[in-house]
Design a protein around this motif. Structure first.
Motif, PDB file in Angstrom:
ATOM      1  N   ALA A 142       0.829  -1.212   0.000  1.00  0.00           N
ATOM      2  CA  ALA A 142       0.000   0.000   0.000  1.00  0.00           C
ATOM      3  C   ALA A 142       0.860   1.258   0.000  1.00  0.00           C
ATOM      4  O   ALA A 142       0.550   2.233  -0.702  1.00  0.00           O
ATOM      5  CB  ALA A 142      -0.940  -0.004   1.205  1.00  0.00           C
ATOM      6  N   ALA A 143       1.936   1.255   0.755  1.00  0.00           N
ATOM      7  CA  ALA A 143       2.819   2.422   0.820  1.00  0.00           C
ATOM      8  C   ALA A 143       3.455   2.700  -0.538  1.00  0.00           C
ATOM      9  O   ALA A 143       3.484   3.841  -1.014  1.00  0.00           O
ATOM     10  CB  ALA A 143       3.897   2.212   1.886  1.00  0.00           C
ATOM     11  N   ILE A 144       3.947   1.652  -1.178  1.00  0.00           N
ATOM     12  CA  ILE A 144       4.588   1.826  -2.481  1.00  0.00           C
ATOM     13  C   ILE A 144       3.566   2.265  -3.515  1.00  0.00           C
ATOM     14  O   ILE A 144       3.806   3.207  -4.285  1.00  0.00           O
ATOM     15  CB  ILE A 144       5.313   0.532  -2.911  1.00  0.00           C
ATOM     16  CG1 ILE A 144       6.504   0.279  -1.976  1.00  0.00           C
ATOM     17  CG2 ILE A 144       5.769   0.620  -4.362  1.00  0.00           C
ATOM     18  CD1 ILE A 144       7.122  -1.107  -2.119  1.00  0.00           C
ATOM     19  N   ARG A 145       2.409   1.619  -3.527  1.00  0.00           N
ATOM     20  CA  ARG A 145       1.372   1.982  -4.501  1.00  0.00           C
ATOM     21  C   ARG A 145       0.857   3.402  -4.307  1.00  0.00           C
ATOM     22  O   ARG A 145       0.442   4.045  -5.256  1.00  0.00           O
ATOM     23  CB  ARG A 145       0.211   1.003  -4.434  1.00  0.00           C
ATOM     24  CG  ARG A 145       0.510  -0.293  -5.125  1.00  0.00           C
ATOM     25  CD  ARG A 145      -0.720  -1.122  -5.300  1.00  0.00           C
ATOM     26  NE  ARG A 145      -0.403  -2.311  -6.062  1.00  0.00           N
ATOM     27  CZ  ARG A 145      -1.048  -3.437  -5.956  1.00  0.00           C
ATOM     28  NH1 ARG A 145      -2.068  -3.555  -5.133  1.00  0.00           N
ATOM     29  NH2 ARG A 145      -0.699  -4.482  -6.687  1.00  0.00           N
ATOM     30  N   THR A 152      11.754   5.534   2.158  1.00  0.00           N
ATOM     31  CA  THR A 152      10.822   5.686   3.276  1.00  0.00           C
ATOM     32  C   THR A 152      10.256   4.326   3.671  1.00  0.00           C
ATOM     33  O   THR A 152      10.184   3.986   4.857  1.00  0.00           O
ATOM     34  CB  THR A 152       9.688   6.658   2.905  1.00  0.00           C
ATOM     35  OG1 THR A 152      10.257   7.938   2.628  1.00  0.00           O
ATOM     36  CG2 THR A 152       8.671   6.788   4.023  1.00  0.00           C
ATOM     37  N   VAL A 153       9.854   3.542   2.675  1.00  0.00           N
ATOM     38  CA  VAL A 153       9.306   2.209   2.952  1.00  0.00           C
ATOM     39  C   VAL A 153      10.379   1.346   3.615  1.00  0.00           C
ATOM     40  O   VAL A 153      10.115   0.649   4.605  1.00  0.00           O
ATOM     41  CB  VAL A 153       8.767   1.554   1.666  1.00  0.00           C
ATOM     42  CG1 VAL A 153       8.271   0.142   1.941  1.00  0.00           C
ATOM     43  CG2 VAL A 153       7.650   2.401   1.060  1.00  0.00           C
ATOM     44  N   ALA A 211      17.628  -0.454   0.739  1.00  0.00           N
ATOM     45  CA  ALA A 211      16.508  -0.259  -0.186  1.00  0.00           C
ATOM     46  C   ALA A 211      16.498  -1.372  -1.229  1.00  0.00           C
ATOM     47  O   ALA A 211      15.434  -1.773  -1.714  1.00  0.00           O
ATOM     48  CB  ALA A 211      16.612   1.109  -0.854  1.00  0.00           C
ATOM     49  N   ALA A 212      17.669  -1.902  -1.543  1.00  0.00           N
ATOM     50  CA  ALA A 212      17.751  -2.995  -2.515  1.00  0.00           C
ATOM     51  C   ALA A 212      16.975  -4.208  -2.016  1.00  0.00           C
ATOM     52  O   ALA A 212      16.265  -4.861  -2.786  1.00  0.00           O
ATOM     53  CB  ALA A 212      19.206  -3.367  -2.774  1.00  0.00           C
ATOM     54  N   PHE A 213      17.079  -4.502  -0.723  1.00  0.00           N
ATOM     55  CA  PHE A 213      16.330  -5.627  -0.174  1.00  0.00           C
ATOM     56  C   PHE A 213      14.833  -5.367  -0.287  1.00  0.00           C
ATOM     57  O   PHE A 213      14.066  -6.247  -0.679  1.00  0.00           O
ATOM     58  CB  PHE A 213      16.720  -5.883   1.286  1.00  0.00           C
ATOM     59  CG  PHE A 213      15.964  -7.035   1.890  1.00  0.00           C
ATOM     60  CD1 PHE A 213      16.376  -8.329   1.672  1.00  0.00           C
ATOM     61  CD2 PHE A 213      14.825  -6.813   2.664  1.00  0.00           C
ATOM     62  CE1 PHE A 213      15.667  -9.400   2.215  1.00  0.00           C
ATOM     63  CE2 PHE A 213      14.118  -7.874   3.205  1.00  0.00           C
ATOM     64  CZ  PHE A 213      14.542  -9.171   2.982  1.00  0.00           C
ATOM     65  N   THR A 214      14.417  -4.153   0.048  1.00  0.00           N
ATOM     66  CA  THR A 214      12.997  -3.798  -0.048  1.00  0.00           C
ATOM     67  C   THR A 214      12.511  -3.972  -1.482  1.00  0.00           C
ATOM     68  O   THR A 214      11.438  -4.530  -1.727  1.00  0.00           O
ATOM     69  CB  THR A 214      12.771  -2.344   0.425  1.00  0.00           C
ATOM     70  OG1 THR A 214      13.317  -2.199   1.740  1.00  0.00           O
ATOM     71  CG2 THR A 214      11.299  -1.990   0.450  1.00  0.00           C
ATOM     72  N   LEU A 215      13.303  -3.512  -2.438  1.00  0.00           N
ATOM     73  CA  LEU A 215      12.930  -3.672  -3.848  1.00  0.00           C
ATOM     74  C   LEU A 215      12.913  -5.134  -4.271  1.00  0.00           C
ATOM     75  O   LEU A 215      12.056  -5.542  -5.059  1.00  0.00           O
ATOM     76  CB  LEU A 215      13.878  -2.876  -4.745  1.00  0.00           C
ATOM     77  CG  LEU A 215      13.608  -1.381  -4.778  1.00  0.00           C
ATOM     78  CD1 LEU A 215      14.758  -0.658  -5.475  1.00  0.00           C
ATOM     79  CD2 LEU A 215      12.289  -1.084  -5.463  1.00  0.00           C
ATOM     80  N   ASP A 216      13.843  -5.928  -3.748  1.00  0.00           N
ATOM     81  CA  ASP A 216      13.850  -7.353  -4.083  1.00  0.00           C
ATOM     82  C   ASP A 216      12.560  -8.029  -3.607  1.00  0.00           C
ATOM     83  O   ASP A 216      11.982  -8.849  -4.309  1.00  0.00           O
ATOM     84  CB  ASP A 216      15.052  -8.069  -3.451  1.00  0.00           C
ATOM     85  CG  ASP A 216      16.362  -7.763  -4.157  1.00  0.00           C
ATOM     86  OD1 ASP A 216      16.324  -7.232  -5.294  1.00  0.00           O
ATOM     87  OD2 ASP A 216      17.420  -8.043  -3.565  1.00  0.00           O
TER      88      ASP A 216
END
Length: 145
Positions: free
Chosen positions: A93-96, A103-104, A113-118
């Protein structure tokens, strides 16, 4: 803006978040309910700084929390939901809704952030498609196609 520091989690690092006003309103309502419980419990109340407690002010056990979650999930037609799905739902929901990945990452407590994106890259793929669709509509609007 009011920021709140969360207690350290499995990586032993505390993190600071800024909660949405709606969330803060719900927490204020909960605080009123908790104050009523404290009055009813009297001297049996266990004083702590915990936000969520049982009727005597004690920490909630994992089985108690699990049963309450499963009951709530079943009531909305999702008996298969897992507690960890709440974290995933927040991230998606945060990304969308347009939160930037840093921030996420910070709110989730990920190291990079790379882990979050993965983990949540599928959301950004959908956002790319949505962006392409918006660009297509824009091109059609300016070209008269």
């Amino acid at each position: 803006m009011v920021a709140y520091q969360l207690v350290p989690t499995k990586n032993s690092k505390a993190r600071t978040i800024t909660a949405a006003p709606f969330v803060m309103e719900q927490l204020k309502k909960h605080k009123v309910t908790q104050a009523k419980q404290r009055l009813l419990a009297g001297e049996l109340w266990h004083r702590s700084d915990l936000v969520f407690t049982d009727a005597l002010g004690n920490h909630l056990t994992k089985p108690t929390l699990y049963r309450a979650f499963k009951k709530a999930a079943a009531s909305i037609g999702r008996p298969d939901a897992r507690f960890h799905d709440l974290r995933h739902s927040y991230a998606v929901a945060a990304i969308r809704s347009g939160d930037d990945i840093k921030t996420v990452q910070g709110n989730l407590g990920h190291a990079t952030a790379a882990f979050t994106l993965d983990v949540y890259g599928h959301v950004t793929d959908q956002m790319k498609q949505d962006s392409a669709n918006r660009m297509e509509a824009f091109i059609k609007s300016v070209s008269g196609s």
